[in-house]
Design a protein around this motif. Structure first.
Motif, PDB file in Angstrom:
ATOM      1  N   LEU A  68      40.140 -20.504  15.067  1.00  0.00           N
ATOM      2  CA  LEU A  68      41.072 -19.952  14.087  1.00  0.00           C
ATOM      3  C   LEU A  68      42.017 -21.020  13.553  1.00  0.00           C
ATOM      4  CD1 LEU A  68      42.092 -16.546  15.739  1.00  0.00           C
ATOM      5  CD2 LEU A  68      40.891 -16.817  13.563  1.00  0.00           C
ATOM      6  N   PHE A  69      42.313 -22.005  14.408  1.00  0.00           N
ATOM      7  CA  PHE A  69      43.296 -23.025  14.044  1.00  0.00           C
ATOM      8  C   PHE A  69      42.663 -24.350  13.654  1.00  0.00           C
ATOM      9  CE2 PHE A  69      44.981 -20.096  17.224  1.00  0.00           C
ATOM     10  CZ  PHE A  69      46.054 -19.560  16.517  1.00  0.00           C
ATOM     11  N   THR A  70      41.363 -24.486  13.904  1.00  0.00           N
ATOM     12  CA  THR A  70      40.709 -25.754  13.570  1.00  0.00           C
ATOM     13  C   THR A  70      39.735 -25.626  12.400  1.00  0.00           C
ATOM     14  OG1 THR A  70      38.906 -25.396  15.177  1.00  0.00           O
ATOM     15  CG2 THR A  70      40.878 -26.539  15.963  1.00  0.00           C
ATOM     16  N   ALA A  71      39.130 -24.447  12.250  1.00  0.00           N
ATOM     17  CA  ALA A  71      38.118 -24.270  11.206  1.00  0.00           C
ATOM     18  C   ALA A  71      38.774 -24.093   9.843  1.00  0.00           C
ATOM     19  CB  ALA A  71      37.234 -23.070  11.513  1.00  0.00           C
TER      20      ALA A  71
ATOM     21  N   ALA B 175      35.710 -17.856  28.828  1.00  0.00           N
ATOM     22  CA  ALA B 175      35.876 -19.149  28.158  1.00  0.00           C
ATOM     23  C   ALA B 175      35.204 -19.148  26.789  1.00  0.00           C
ATOM     24  CB  ALA B 175      35.303 -20.265  29.024  1.00  0.00           C
ATOM     25  N   VAL B 176      34.064 -18.459  26.684  1.00  0.00           N
ATOM     26  CA  VAL B 176      33.357 -18.370  25.391  1.00  0.00           C
ATOM     27  C   VAL B 176      34.275 -17.762  24.334  1.00  0.00           C
ATOM     28  CG1 VAL B 176      31.428 -17.315  24.151  1.00  0.00           C
ATOM     29  CG2 VAL B 176      31.088 -18.183  26.482  1.00  0.00           C
ATOM     30  N   PHE B 177      34.936 -16.665  24.708  1.00  0.00           N
ATOM     31  CA  PHE B 177      35.744 -15.928  23.740  1.00  0.00           C
ATOM     32  C   PHE B 177      37.094 -16.594  23.486  1.00  0.00           C
ATOM     33  CE2 PHE B 177      33.201 -12.668  26.156  1.00  0.00           C
ATOM     34  CZ  PHE B 177      32.165 -12.653  25.229  1.00  0.00           C
ATOM     35  N   VAL B 178      37.616 -17.292  24.492  1.00  0.00           N
ATOM     36  CA  VAL B 178      38.871 -18.022  24.306  1.00  0.00           C
ATOM     37  C   VAL B 178      38.647 -19.230  23.389  1.00  0.00           C
ATOM     38  CG1 VAL B 178      40.616 -19.440  25.462  1.00  0.00           C
ATOM     39  CG2 VAL B 178      39.921 -17.260  26.459  1.00  0.00           C
ATOM     40  N   VAL B 179      37.562 -19.957  23.623  1.00  0.00           N
ATOM     41  CA  VAL B 179      37.255 -21.118  22.776  1.00  0.00           C
ATOM     42  C   VAL B 179      37.056 -20.671  21.331  1.00  0.00           C
ATOM     43  CG1 VAL B 179      35.525 -22.891  22.278  1.00  0.00           C
ATOM     44  CG2 VAL B 179      36.329 -22.559  24.623  1.00  0.00           C
TER      45      VAL B 179
ATOM     46  N   THR C 138      34.851 -29.056  14.146  1.00  0.00           N
ATOM     47  CA  THR C 138      36.311 -29.076  14.015  1.00  0.00           C
ATOM     48  C   THR C 138      37.022 -28.911  15.351  1.00  0.00           C
ATOM     49  OG1 THR C 138      36.519 -26.665  13.691  1.00  0.00           O
ATOM     50  CG2 THR C 138      36.119 -28.018  11.731  1.00  0.00           C
ATOM     51  N   SER C 139      36.275 -28.545  16.392  1.00  0.00           N
ATOM     52  CA  SER C 139      36.901 -28.202  17.671  1.00  0.00           C
ATOM     53  C   SER C 139      37.107 -29.429  18.546  1.00  0.00           C
ATOM     54  CB  SER C 139      36.028 -27.187  18.420  1.00  0.00           C
ATOM     55  OG  SER C 139      36.520 -27.004  19.732  1.00  0.00           O
ATOM     56  N   PRO C 140      38.352 -29.677  18.978  1.00  0.00           N
ATOM     57  CA  PRO C 140      38.576 -30.787  19.910  1.00  0.00           C
ATOM     58  C   PRO C 140      37.956 -30.533  21.276  1.00  0.00           C
ATOM     59  CG  PRO C 140      40.584 -29.491  19.631  1.00  0.00           C
ATOM     60  CD  PRO C 140      39.601 -28.987  18.621  1.00  0.00           C
ATOM     61  N   LEU C 141      37.625 -29.262  21.551  1.00  0.00           N
ATOM     62  CA  LEU C 141      37.018 -28.907  22.835  1.00  0.00           C
ATOM     63  C   LEU C 141      35.503 -29.096  22.837  1.00  0.00           C
ATOM     64  CD1 LEU C 141      38.984 -25.599  23.577  1.00  0.00           C
ATOM     65  CD2 LEU C 141      39.429 -27.888  24.492  1.00  0.00           C
ATOM     66  N   MET C 142      34.887 -29.100  21.643  1.00  0.00           N
ATOM     67  CA  MET C 142      33.426 -29.109  21.594  1.00  0.00           C
ATOM     68  C   MET C 142      32.827 -30.187  20.701  1.00  0.00           C
ATOM     69  SD  MET C 142      32.761 -24.976  21.379  1.00  0.00           S
ATOM     70  CE  MET C 142      31.013 -25.134  21.729  1.00  0.00           C
ATOM     71  N   SER C 143      33.590 -30.758  19.788  1.00  0.00           N
ATOM     72  CA  SER C 143      33.021 -31.699  18.817  1.00  0.00           C
ATOM     73  C   SER C 143      32.409 -32.931  19.481  1.00  0.00           C
ATOM     74  CB  SER C 143      34.099 -32.121  17.808  1.00  0.00           C
ATOM     75  OG  SER C 143      35.199 -32.711  18.465  1.00  0.00           O
ATOM     76  N   TRP C 144      32.905 -33.277  20.686  1.00  0.00           N
ATOM     77  CA  TRP C 144      32.369 -34.437  21.407  1.00  0.00           C
ATOM     78  C   TRP C 144      30.883 -34.300  21.693  1.00  0.00           C
ATOM     79  CZ3 TRP C 144      30.114 -33.324  26.052  1.00  0.00           C
ATOM     80  CH2 TRP C 144      30.450 -32.108  26.649  1.00  0.00           C
TER      81      TRP C 144
END
Length: 247
Positions: free
Chosen positions: A206-209, A197-201, A147-153
């Motif tokens: 919270l907003f994507t899952a 960055a681990v904890f911020v991501v 669900t994450s736009p930062l990691m789904s790629w």
């Protein structure tokens, strides 16, 4: 508060389930955290409340952590400890315990203080990062990462296990930098950036899952699990401040 399995396991460990219902313990937990917020605000205005805050954080951190001795915290199918199950949420309480101890023990040697501040971050990056190399954890994070736009790629390039392995490698590198930062200030910035960055991501989940928020309790069990990573950011701030004080 909703239904939180780790609270049930903690109360079972202390044999309190026969004294009161789960709802009572959920309310008790909620009130405890509200008191932390209140004491924190009061400590900003009046320093004498810092000690009260430190004691309260230490208690709130220690009570669930002692329950890690319960076999129910571990995944028996993977051999138990260190294969962590419900305890994933519980080990995050080391972050609160750390801040409480730093408040109560301001005169400790600075290196020891930095270790206390960094320990929860080191522990969670080592433990959860190590779990990323297991099939169980790889599949467990798939729904979040997807669900994450930062990691789904990552799933477009690698399979589920390889993606999880790479996240695990990142976590372990961040952990190594945090350890190095305790002794060498030149590692502090990369350590804070990588581990932070681990904890911020995590907070973006919270907003994507799906299901992170609940109409009944604002945050669901998943939401509570995710937002606890903010505690580790507090640990990193403490590590930064302690390192600055030495320079």
């Amino acid at each position: 508060m909703g239904d939180h399995r780790h609270i049930t396991i903690v109360t079972d460990f202390y044999h309190l389930e026969s004294v009161a219902s789960g709802a009572v313990f959920n309310v008790t937990a909620a009130v405890s955290f509200l008191l932390v917020a209140i004491f924190s605000l009061m400590a900003i205005k009046k320093t004498e409340y810092k000690k009260v805050l430190g004691v309260w954080l230490t208690i709130i951190g220690a009570v669930p952590l002692i329950a890690l001795f319960s076999s129910k915290m571990w995944i028996s199918s993977l051999g138990g400890f260190p294969a962590i199950g419900a305890g994933q949420g519980v080990i995050k309480y080391f972050a609160l315990l750390s801040v409480g101890l730093l408040i109560l023990l301001p005169h400790l040697d600075k290196t020891i203080q930095k270790f206390i501040a960094a320990f929860p971050v080191i522990l969670v990056l080592l433990w959860i990062g190590g779990m990323k190399f297991t099939e169980l954890e790889a599949k467990g994070i798939e729904s979040l990462v997807n669900t994450s736009p930062l990691m789904s790629w990552m799933y477009k390039i690698w399979d589920v296990q390889t993606t999880s392995d790479l996240i695990g490698v990142y976590d372990l590198i961040a952990m190594a930098l945090v350890i190095a930062a305790i002794f060498k200030r030149q590692f502090l910035l990369p350590a804070v950036l990588m581990s932070g960055a681990v904890f911020v991501v995590t907070q973006t989940f919270l907003f994507t899952a799906e299901g992170a928020f609940s109409a009944e309790t604002i945050l669901s069990t998943t939401g509570h699990f995710l937002i606890k990573d903010l505690w580790f950011i507090a640990n990193l701030v403490c590590l930064w401040k302690l390192s600055e004080a030495e320079s």
